[in-house]
Design a protein around this motif. Structure first.
Motif, PDB file in Angstrom:
ATOM      1  N   VAL A  21      23.841  75.398 -57.880  1.00 25.07           N
ATOM      2  CA  VAL A  21      23.966  76.534 -58.789  1.00 25.07           C
ATOM      3  C   VAL A  21      22.820  77.473 -58.473  1.00 25.07           C
ATOM      4  CG1 VAL A  21      23.631  77.247 -61.178  1.00 25.07           C
ATOM      5  CG2 VAL A  21      25.174  75.370 -60.670  1.00 25.07           C
ATOM      6  N   SER A  22      23.131  78.759 -58.266  1.00 25.40           N
ATOM      7  CA  SER A  22      22.043  79.672 -57.892  1.00 25.40           C
ATOM      8  C   SER A  22      22.116  81.037 -58.565  1.00 25.40           C
ATOM      9  CB  SER A  22      22.023  79.872 -56.373  1.00 25.40           C
ATOM     10  OG  SER A  22      23.279  80.300 -55.911  1.00 25.40           O
ATOM     11  N   HIS A  23      23.132  81.298 -59.346  1.00 27.59           N
ATOM     12  CA  HIS A  23      23.253  82.576 -60.061  1.00 27.59           C
ATOM     13  C   HIS A  23      23.682  82.245 -61.483  1.00 27.59           C
ATOM     14  CE1 HIS A  23      23.103  84.570 -56.116  1.00 27.59           C
ATOM     15  NE2 HIS A  23      23.947  83.631 -55.730  1.00 27.59           N
ATOM     16  N   LEU A  24      22.794  82.515 -62.434  1.00 26.18           N
ATOM     17  CA  LEU A  24      23.032  82.129 -63.816  1.00 26.18           C
ATOM     18  C   LEU A  24      23.418  83.337 -64.661  1.00 26.18           C
ATOM     19  CD1 LEU A  24      19.933  79.800 -64.422  1.00 26.18           C
ATOM     20  CD2 LEU A  24      22.128  79.235 -63.346  1.00 26.18           C
ATOM     21  N   TYR A  25      24.368  83.136 -65.563  1.00 30.46           N
ATOM     22  CA  TYR A  25      24.786  84.130 -66.536  1.00 30.46           C
ATOM     23  C   TYR A  25      24.860  83.450 -67.899  1.00 30.46           C
ATOM     24  CZ  TYR A  25      26.538  86.149 -62.147  1.00 30.46           C
ATOM     25  OH  TYR A  25      26.647  86.613 -60.858  1.00 30.46           O
ATOM     26  N   PRO A  26      24.713  84.194 -68.985  1.00 30.05           N
ATOM     27  CA  PRO A  26      24.838  83.550 -70.297  1.00 30.05           C
ATOM     28  C   PRO A  26      26.159  82.808 -70.485  1.00 30.05           C
ATOM     29  CG  PRO A  26      23.857  85.722 -70.535  1.00 30.05           C
ATOM     30  CD  PRO A  26      24.284  85.606 -69.097  1.00 30.05           C
ATOM     31  N   SER A  27      27.217  83.282 -69.850  1.00 31.50           N
ATOM     32  CA  SER A  27      28.530  82.663 -70.040  1.00 31.50           C
ATOM     33  C   SER A  27      28.900  81.643 -68.976  1.00 31.50           C
ATOM     34  CB  SER A  27      29.618  83.744 -70.078  1.00 31.50           C
ATOM     35  OG  SER A  27      29.618  84.487 -68.868  1.00 31.50           O
ATOM     36  N   GLY A  28      28.125  81.563 -67.885  1.00 35.18           N
ATOM     37  CA  GLY A  28      28.497  80.637 -66.821  1.00 35.18           C
ATOM     38  C   GLY A  28      27.563  80.735 -65.638  1.00 35.18           C
ATOM     39  N   ALA A  29      28.013  80.229 -64.487  1.00 31.31           N
ATOM     40  CA  ALA A  29      27.166  80.210 -63.293  1.00 31.31           C
ATOM     41  C   ALA A  29      28.034  80.075 -62.057  1.00 31.31           C
ATOM     42  CB  ALA A  29      26.168  79.058 -63.367  1.00 31.31           C
TER      43      ALA A  29
END
Length: 541
Positions: free
Chosen positions: A441-449
């Motif tokens: 996992v290398s790109h995080l968002y509040p709703s997912g990744a």
């Protein structure tokens, strides 16, 4: 000049232990060598003398290339199948000519000539597409050219007050950063293709850099642009914000050269950070790591870089340690100390002023320790930073060794992420048999990744003259694509659609209604259909 089959002129060496472990895990490995570009099989150009004369009139003799070597060097991008074909000397995917205009006006005039002469146009930036975005498909047209934008490589202006910078599209990222640095700014967009990719390529593929959790994707950095189309020029001036109808900048983002050619882009920039700090962690298992990542991005503060590797990718990182990866002894020693088996490596990174970096780092450290993470310190962070662009060159070494090495990616909500992860791994193992499938996992968002998979298998040593010598990976890729869409992931997070994903992209585009709307836009801007045929849009049905 860079090899036509390799990412870089020099390749890292595999540690002896890595070779033996790979053979034990993957089976018999059959080394192979690449064919020189001078021996490549290139089809005769299909361009008429009349069309060649018209193109030369626009770009000059030095801007029109019909020699076999230049055409062969534009025979596809950097996908596994692209490189495998070139290594066999197969340059059948080469365009009929390579055209290198010097300015935006010439780009528009080239498009007019091609529309008149029924010639397909494949816009070409850094040549780094891994999804078939540079395949020289001509559809029903008579010929195809690669429109190489490498001579449009300037920083045009910097607005330090608004923190905006305007570039030509063909500038490579290192040159763009070097030019910005003289003004005290940075773009901060750092994908793994950093060394070779172009800014225009980032825009039309909706690229995401390694620091996108902090800086944002290229989507977030585009303030304005100009695009040459067969129907005329689209000019979208930089704005701070607007409610003047739908934002057509978003239409250009991700258009993959199917609507026109970006000739100028204005990007949001930021001051060069006072401090960059990277460090490593080990978490006991994947699920614990995902929960920790979700907590950081949803509740904050969060790092600019958060890269969590699953146990298999953690093993791969240790295995390749002499290629600049995290030292195997340091991580193995920590795992023994903690009694952890199958731990997950996490790299966190912070960029900004010293006070901000220190504050976020201290809070994140506290939260990670509460989640059971153990610190590996700056040494692990420096090792990652040193090797952050090494994977493409290492893949060339694996090719020579007889290893199929490829990547694929997706993204999903936090709710769907575990199911997507499991489904893709199962699909790849089921298709390839003995394989190593790592993920991070290398790109995080509040709703997912995002989920980024690295796949290693013994390359199929079947007869290269067989009807489809690349079927091994194509079969595995289809299985993974099917698994992604069935489990609720997007077909691509940042690699784009190209040809590799267009049979699975319909849902991402909004179903049949969305596809028809996008086709209508293409007909308006590209009525003859010359712009990058066969990419992005799914087949009609």
């Amino acid at each position: 000049m860079t090899s036509w089959t390799a990412w870089a002129d020099s390749q890292p060496q595999l540690p002896p232990a890595a070779r033996s472990v790979l053979a034990a895990r993957l089976g018999t490995l059959t080394p192979s060598a690449a064919v020189a570009v001078t021996e490549a099989a290139v089809r005769p150009s299909q361009l008429s003398s009349h069309a060649l004369e018209r193109l030369e009139h626009v770009v000059g003799a030095d801007g029109l290339h019909v020699d076999d070597e230049t055409r062969a060097r534009h025979a596809g991008g950097q996908a596994y199948v692209d490189i495998a074909r070139r290594r066999r000397g197969d340059a059948a995917a080469a365009p009929d000519a390579v055209v290198t205009p010097r300015n935006a006006d010439a780009v528009g005039r080239v498009l007019q000539v091609c529309a008149d002469e029924n010639i397909a146009v494949v816009p070409w930036g850094g040549g780094t597409s891994v999804v078939g975005g540079l395949d020289a498909e001509r559809g029903e047209l008579v010929a195809v050219i690669a429109l190489d934008l490498s001579r449009l490589d300037a920083l045009l202006k910097v607005d330090p007050v608004s923190r905006l910078a305007t570039f030509q599209p063909g500038i490579r990222t290192p040159a763009a950063e070097a030019a910005l640095a003289t003004h005290g700014f940075t773009l901060g967009h750092v994908p793994q293709s950093f060394e070779r990719a172009s800014l225009g390529g980032y825009v039309v593929t909706r690229s995401a850099g390694q620091s996108s959790t902090g800086v944002g994707r290229i989507d977030d950095l585009v303030a304005g642009l100009r695009m040459a189309t067969p129907a005329g020029e689209l000019v979208l001036a930089p704005v701070a914000g607007s409610a003047a109808g739908p934002d057509l900048r978003r239409l250009v983002l991700g258009s993959e050269g199917t609507l026109g050619v970006v000739t100028e882009v204005t990007l949001r920039v930021r001051p060069i950070p006072d401090e960059r700090y990277y460090e490593g962690w080990i978490l006991p298992d994947w699920d614990t790591g995902l929960t920790a990542m979700r907590g950081l991005i949803q509740d904050g503060p969060h790092p600019d870089i958060a890269r969590l590797s699953d146990p298999d990718e953690t093993d791969i990182s240790m295995l390749m340690s002499s290629a600049g990866r995290l030292t195997r002894s340091a991580l193995a020693g920590y795992l023994r100390l903690r009694g952890v088996h199958g731990g997950c490596l996490l790299i966190t990174g912070y960029e900004g002023n010293a006070r901000d970096v220190r504050h976020r780092r201290d809070v994140v450290r506290e939260r990670l320790r509460s989640a059971g993470a153990g610190g590996l310190g700056k040494r692990a962070g420096r090792s990652w930073e040193h090797a952050r662009f090494a994977a493409p060159a290492l893949r060339d070494t694996l090719f020579d060794t007889g290893v199929l090495a490829e990547t694929l990616e997706t993204a999903a909500t936090w709710t769907a992420l575990p199911a997507v992860y499991s489904a893709v791994r199962q699909a790849l193992h089921g298709s390839l048999g003995r394989a190593v499938v790592g993920c991070h996992v290398s790109h995080l968002y509040p709703s997912g990744a995002s989920l980024y998979f690295t796949v290693l298998a013994a390359a199929d040593a079947t007869d290269p003259d067989a009807p489809d010598p690349d079927r091994q990976w194509l079969r595995a890729k289809k299985a993974a694509n099917d698994a992604i869409t069935s489990a609720g992931g997007t077909i691509t997070h940042h690699h784009a659609v190209g040809t590799a994903h267009r049979r699975h992209v319909r849902a991402d585009l909004g179903g049949d209604v969305g596809v028809r709307a996008l086709r209508a836009v293409k007909r308006e801007l590209d009525p003859v259909g010359i712009m990058n045929p066969g990419k992005l849009l799914p087949d009609s049905r």
